[in-house]
Write a protein that holds these residues in place. Structure first.
Motif: not given
Length: 272
Positions: A203-219
């Motif tokens: 959501c922070l990315m959707a609001a323009g507050e971040a650019d990349l979110y790597p999730r290199l782990g289990p979800t």
């Protein structure tokens, strides 16, 4: 007689689900403000009565609003109730960021998503401790709603942005950093780090507050679907590490593992 288009139906469903997630969030906050017990599930993850109560509220409303659509919900799946799904189904995570909930740092969310054809097309992510509700319908846009006393008092459209060359803002988990994530960050010298928990990262990315979110782990898919839908609706994208859009639905594994995600990378708006 005309039939509503899928997008119009999705918008109507998203709006109908706003009171549902607000009610679930109110129940979560009532527990958050008092002492509560913490149990450990079979996968060693924590669970509280807030998870169970919020899920019960959401499931009851989904059965009323869309009884024909199956629901894959985290706590029900943990109890062995895993429905068969077809083209369309809901993914529900009643409290994403249970560790944040237990630590009382506010970074936890209530999540409901509609998946169609493997794509999350509707997402609602409520951050009840932050009085914010993020809502997205793919093809129709995303919005951030301000909540006060259990009702919506404001709404603004949100949009993902393009990363600045050479200095992306990388959002990283408060509770689930891995060596691989640290290596990804190290591969972007000049990057700034935004720390957040739960599906708030999308959501922070959707609001323009971040650019990349790597999730290199289990979800799990219920962890990501609602936030993914909000981000896609805002102009961003979530892909696996080979660049393919993250897909939703059972993967052929047994039990809850059927809804495990691969590693992924969420991005803000692509460059034109």
């Amino acid at each position: 007689m005309t039939t509503a288009s899928p997008r119009r139906s999705d918008v109507a469903l998203a709006e109908a689900l706003v009171p549902t997630v607000l009610a679930a969030g109110a129940a979560v906050m009532e527990i958050y403000r008092r002492d509560f017990a913490v149990e450990t599930k079979g996968d060693a993850s924590p669970v509280t009565e807030a998870d169970k109560l919020a899920e019960a509220i959401i499931l009851a409303d989904l059965a009323r609003l869309a009884p024909e659509i199956p629901v894959v919900a985290e706590e029900s799946c943990a109890a062995g109730v895993i429905p068969d799904v077809a083209d369309a189904f809901f993914l529900v995570d009643p409290v994403d960021g249970t560790r944040e909930f237990i630590q009382r740092n506010g970074d936890f969310t209530v999540n409901v998503a509609l998946v169609r054809g493997g794509v999350p097309v509707v997402g609602l992510v409520l951050a009840p401790a932050r009085s914010r509700l993020f809502l997205g319908v793919v093809g129709e846009g995303a919005a951030m709603l301000t909540i006060e006393d259990g009702r919506v008092i404001g709404r603004v459209a949100i949009e993902a942005v393009q990363a600045a060359d050479g200095s992306p803002r990388i959002i990283a988990s408060r509770s689930h950093r891995t060596p691989e994530t640290d290596a990804f960050i190290a591969g972007h010298p000049g990057a700034s780090i935004v720390a957040a928990g739960s599906s708030l990262k999308f959501c922070l990315m959707a609001a323009g507050e971040a650019d990349l979110y790597p999730r290199l782990g289990p979800t799990m898919q219920w962890d990501t679907a609602a936030g993914d839908a909000v981000l896609r609706a805002a102009g961003g994208m979530v892909t696996d590490m080979d660049g393919r859009p993250l897909s939703y639905g059972p993967n052929g594994a047994a039990g809850t593992a059927a809804y495990a995600n691969p590693w992924f990378l969420a991005r803000g708006a692509d460059k034109a």
